[in-house]
Design a protein around this motif. Structure first.
Motif, PDB file in Angstrom:
ATOM      1  N   UNK A   1     -11.915  47.966  27.791  1.00  0.00           N
ATOM      2  CA  UNK A   1     -10.756  47.320  28.122  1.00  0.00           C
ATOM      3  C   UNK A   1     -10.061  46.608  27.287  1.00  0.00           C
ATOM      4  N   UNK A   2      -9.100  45.950  27.325  1.00  0.00           N
ATOM      5  CA  UNK A   2      -8.270  45.244  26.250  1.00  0.00           C
ATOM      6  C   UNK A   2      -8.928  44.130  26.095  1.00  0.00           C
ATOM      7  N   UNK A   3      -8.503  43.362  24.961  1.00  0.00           N
ATOM      8  CA  UNK A   3      -9.029  42.169  24.476  1.00  0.00           C
ATOM      9  C   UNK A   3     -10.419  41.750  24.362  1.00  0.00           C
TER      10      UNK A   3
ATOM     11  N   UNK B   1      -1.071  47.075  21.539  1.00  0.00           N
ATOM     12  CA  UNK B   1      -1.737  47.404  22.696  1.00  0.00           C
ATOM     13  C   UNK B   1      -3.018  46.596  23.113  1.00  0.00           C
ATOM     14  N   UNK B   2      -3.152  45.339  22.497  1.00  0.00           N
ATOM     15  CA  UNK B   2      -4.123  44.472  22.860  1.00  0.00           C
ATOM     16  C   UNK B   2      -5.626  45.195  22.607  1.00  0.00           C
TER      17      UNK B   2
ATOM     18  N   UNK C   1      -2.803  44.760  12.199  1.00  0.00           N
ATOM     19  CA  UNK C   1      -2.584  46.277  12.418  1.00  0.00           C
ATOM     20  C   UNK C   1      -1.688  46.756  12.797  1.00  0.00           C
ATOM     21  N   UNK C   2      -0.482  46.121  12.114  1.00  0.00           N
ATOM     22  CA  UNK C   2       0.894  46.851  12.576  1.00  0.00           C
ATOM     23  C   UNK C   2       1.757  45.767  13.206  1.00  0.00           C
TER      24      UNK C   2
ATOM     25  N   UNK D   1       0.215  36.655  28.118  1.00  0.00           N
ATOM     26  CA  UNK D   1      -1.077  36.524  28.165  1.00  0.00           C
ATOM     27  C   UNK D   1      -1.709  37.732  28.995  1.00  0.00           C
ATOM     28  N   UNK D   2      -2.801  38.278  28.151  1.00  0.00           N
ATOM     29  CA  UNK D   2      -3.330  39.575  28.809  1.00  0.00           C
ATOM     30  C   UNK D   2      -4.945  39.436  28.196  1.00  0.00           C
TER      31      UNK D   2
END
Length: 334
Positions: free
Chosen positions: A62-64, A260-261, A303-304, A4-5
């Motif tokens: 940032x991510x997510x 990579x989120x 996406x991959x 979880x990120x």
């Protein structure tokens, strides 16, 4: 263990001493201060920075990051008697105001419409607004702009609002602790116990969300279900979901990320306003390339390889908060 990120949202707060060493006791405060200084540099104190459209793919901080609400951020001086007014929408649209105190505790979350008193234990607090947007309708940005411009913060008569002063924390000690807490946070199955009110959320849990998910709504206001399934990006998968329980004014959504989120596509979000439901009330979502999934309802492109899926439930019901509501793993479509 599923990883979880969550996104480190640009939030922050107030006073400290330049060059202060970051310790476990002040770590969450340091993360809030450090990230929020970018907002103050943009618009100053006691004013909102309104994001007027969905998160641009080339400017993800940032991510997510999500693409189901549009953000407004502001750092405000909040003495006793300070109020915030949220406007009424024509379509009962979701709009929330999270009051994030400068030590990272969130005691209050307000919902439009209405006028509410801000009660903060710290001199400054971040007002973090989320306004629902239809990602499939470009014209909806004007509806969002109208609602954002209707948000007002008012102080008691005669108040001269103080200015937030940017803090210079010791970067090396902050990064050392962040790395340590991120490893602990990766072991959590959800973040329900890491964001919320003073006296309810344990400081040691607050540090974990501050390291990877600064600015999360408390569990009673939003539940985040993030999943890393380790699946191929070249196949089509599907999963059938029960409709999650949420209160009036709430909603739920799915967002697709790369390994990579980060968001990779403009077509990366699906929310309950656009979802086609099955006759029994469930709904089926397909994940994969268009050429593999075909013309299907409720489709998200992958996406991959090792794509990452996030489900958000705003104003969740008890079955969601308690964990009784669960989501299935996608299975390959023949």
């Amino acid at each position: 263990m599923r990883k979880i990120l969550l996104c480190t949202t640009l939030l922050g707060a107030t006073t400290a001493h330049a060059g202060m060493q970051v310790t476990p006791e002040n770590y969450a405060r340091a993360e809030v201060d450090e990230s929020y200084k970018n907002i103050v540099k943009d618009v100053g104190s006691n004013a909102f920075r309104h994001d007027r459209a969905l998160m641009p793919l080339d400017k993800q901080p940032a991510v997510t990051m999500n693409r189901d609400t549009v953000y407004s951020f502001g750092v405000f001086y909040v003495p006793e008697g300070t109020t915030i007014t949220l406007p009424k929408s024509a379509d009962n649209r979701y709009q929330s105001a999270m009051i994030m105190q400068n030590d990272d505790f969130t005691d209050q979350v307000f919902y439009a419409p209405g006028t509410f008193e801000i009660k903060s234990k710290t001199e400054f607090a971040a007002v973090v607004m989320r306004t629902q947007i239809n990602p499939n309708d470009p014209a909806d940005t004007q509806n969002v702009k109208t609602l954002q411009d209707g948000i007002k913060v008012n102080w008691p008569e005669g108040t001269v609002p103080k200015e937030y002063k940017i803090v210079d924390w010791d970067e090396a000690s902050r990064m050392t602790l962040r790395s340590e807490y991120q490893k602990e946070a990766a072991k959590l199955t959800n973040f329900n116990d890491t964001s919320g009110a003073r006296g309810v959320i344990k400081p040691e849990m607050l540090r974990l969300s501050a390291s990877v998910a600064l600015g999360l709504l408390p569990a009673k206001d939003a539940v985040y279900l993030y999943r890393d399934y380790g699946l191929s990006g070249d196949k089509c998968y599907k999963a059938t979901y029960a409709k999650p329980e949420f209160l009036e004014g709430g909603f739920f959504s799915f967002t697709m990320y790369g390994a990579d989120k980060y968001l990779k596509s403009e077509n990366s979000n699906l929310n309950n306003r656009a979802i086609h439901f099955n006759e029994d009330g469930t709904f089926t979502v397909h994940y994969g390339p268009k050429e593999k999934c075909g013309e299907v309802a409720n489709w998200l492109p992958t996406p991959g390889d090792n794509w990452y899926l996030g489900m958000r439930i705003y104003r969740p019901g008890e079955s969601v908060i308690s964990g009784k509501y669960t989501i299935p793993e996608p299975t390959a479509v023949n």
